[in-house]
Design a protein around this motif. Sequence first.
Motif, mmCIF file in Angstrom:
data_model
loop_
_atom_site.group_PDB
_atom_site.id
_atom_site.type_symbol
_atom_site.label_atom_id
_atom_site.label_comp_id
_atom_site.label_asym_id
_atom_site.label_seq_id
_atom_site.Cartn_x
_atom_site.Cartn_y
_atom_site.Cartn_z
ATOM 1 N N THR A 125 90.976 33.765 42.072
ATOM 2 C CA THR A 125 90.619 32.708 43.024
ATOM 3 C C THR A 125 89.552 33.218 43.994
ATOM 4 O O THR A 125 88.569 32.527 44.280
ATOM 5 C CB THR A 125 91.869 32.266 43.821
ATOM 6 N N GLU A 134 96.015 29.680 50.014
ATOM 7 C CA GLU A 134 94.914 29.035 49.282
ATOM 8 C C GLU A 134 93.750 28.721 50.222
ATOM 9 O O GLU A 134 92.587 28.876 49.860
ATOM 10 C CB GLU A 134 95.405 27.741 48.594
ATOM 11 N N ARG A 135 94.077 28.282 51.438
ATOM 12 C CA ARG A 135 93.008 27.989 52.421
ATOM 13 C C ARG A 135 92.228 29.263 52.746
ATOM 14 O O ARG A 135 91.000 29.254 52.804
ATOM 15 C CB ARG A 135 93.602 27.411 53.715
ATOM 16 N N LEU A 172 91.932 31.925 50.882
ATOM 17 C CA LEU A 172 91.182 32.373 49.701
ATOM 18 C C LEU A 172 89.936 31.519 49.469
ATOM 19 O O LEU A 172 88.953 31.995 48.899
ATOM 20 C CB LEU A 172 92.082 32.351 48.458
ATOM 21 N N ALA A 173 89.974 30.285 49.917
ATOM 22 C CA ALA A 173 88.817 29.401 49.713
ATOM 23 C C ALA A 173 87.626 29.832 50.561
ATOM 24 O O ALA A 173 86.488 29.496 50.252
ATOM 25 C CB ALA A 173 89.198 27.958 50.034
ATOM 26 N N PHE A 184 95.413 35.908 42.631
ATOM 27 C CA PHE A 184 94.573 35.719 43.827
ATOM 28 C C PHE A 184 93.182 36.311 43.637
ATOM 29 O O PHE A 184 92.204 35.795 44.161
ATOM 30 C CB PHE A 184 95.226 36.354 45.063
ATOM 31 N N MET A 186 101.999 28.978 50.418
ATOM 32 C CA MET A 186 100.902 28.977 49.447
ATOM 33 C C MET A 186 99.695 28.179 49.955
ATOM 34 O O MET A 186 98.554 28.522 49.651
ATOM 35 C CB MET A 186 101.389 28.431 48.097
ATOM 36 N N ASP A 187 99.951 27.147 50.760
ATOM 37 C CA ASP A 187 98.820 26.352 51.283
ATOM 38 C C ASP A 187 97.926 27.213 52.173
ATOM 39 O O ASP A 187 96.703 27.179 52.064
ATOM 40 C CB ASP A 187 99.329 25.167 52.130
ATOM 41 N N HIS A 240 85.555 31.982 44.538
ATOM 42 C CA HIS A 240 84.930 31.573 45.797
ATOM 43 C C HIS A 240 83.860 32.570 46.247
ATOM 44 O O HIS A 240 83.412 32.526 47.385
ATOM 45 C CB HIS A 240 86.001 31.376 46.873
#
Length: 243
Positions: free
Chosen positions: A199, A172-173, A175-176, A196, A168-169, A203
């Motif tokens: 998210t 998330e990175r 997706l940012a 997602f 997940m990390d 961004h």
Amino acid sequence: MPEFQNIVILTGAGVSAESGLATFRGPDGLWEGHRVEDVCTPEALARDAALVHRFYDERRARLAEVRPNAAHEALARLDAEWRGELLIVTQNVDDLHERAGAGAATDAGDGAGRVLHMHGALQSALCARCGERRPWAESLPTGRICPACAAPALRPDIVFFGEIPYEMDRIERALADVDLFVSIGTSGAVYPAAGFVRTARHHGAHTVELNLDPSAGSFLFHESRMGAASELVPAFVAQLLGG
Ligand code: APR
């Protein structure tokens, strides 16, 4: 299509449907013959491990009978040719993205490839005791010994309902920084994957859905193209790559 640099693609069972693997929800769905609680929860494994192992043994064996389709092949082409960032996050536990040629480890970064199996993989075994994961191509009976810790605790490396998806990390990175998010062949029924798109929008990404039917979160996408993945995905990839 505007210029994009960083792409995140989410795939679901619909991308493998035309290869002959059943999707989960719907009239002929995989869950129709099984209650999810009987085969895809930690409680099911504790209650009737033999049933759970057999269910995934059958699905692992089925992989030998199917082949990647044009959608997998198009995504492998994107992986090979896209110069910007790309992460293909799949909820699928089959190996069809890889067999089409996507996801090979890159020289850059930590050697990880651009395909990430957030819900685990049929061809992997997980030790319920020490957490070690290892490639597994054969059937997996209950009580197999973990070579790392010697506990008789190997189980299918599938993320059950109630468990936390993998990496997940990293997701998330990605997706940012994403500027194009594409969801392919997923009903949007299962979180966190179903979230997602929010998210990505948060961004500032452009969001596109390619699916047979509108997904649960269809209204969240800037663009929805409805149809078979084997047709929509090659056309979309060609558009992205300029021909
Ligand atoms: N082309 C494109 N989309 C298709 C096709 C096709 N040929 N065939 C089916 N679809 C679409 C359906 O319209 C549906 O929206 O694929 C979607 C499949 O949805 P699900 O069966 O719910 O599968 P998925 O979204 O991947 O499920 C998510 O739920 O059960 C859990 O862990 C399991 O990873 C799975 C997760």
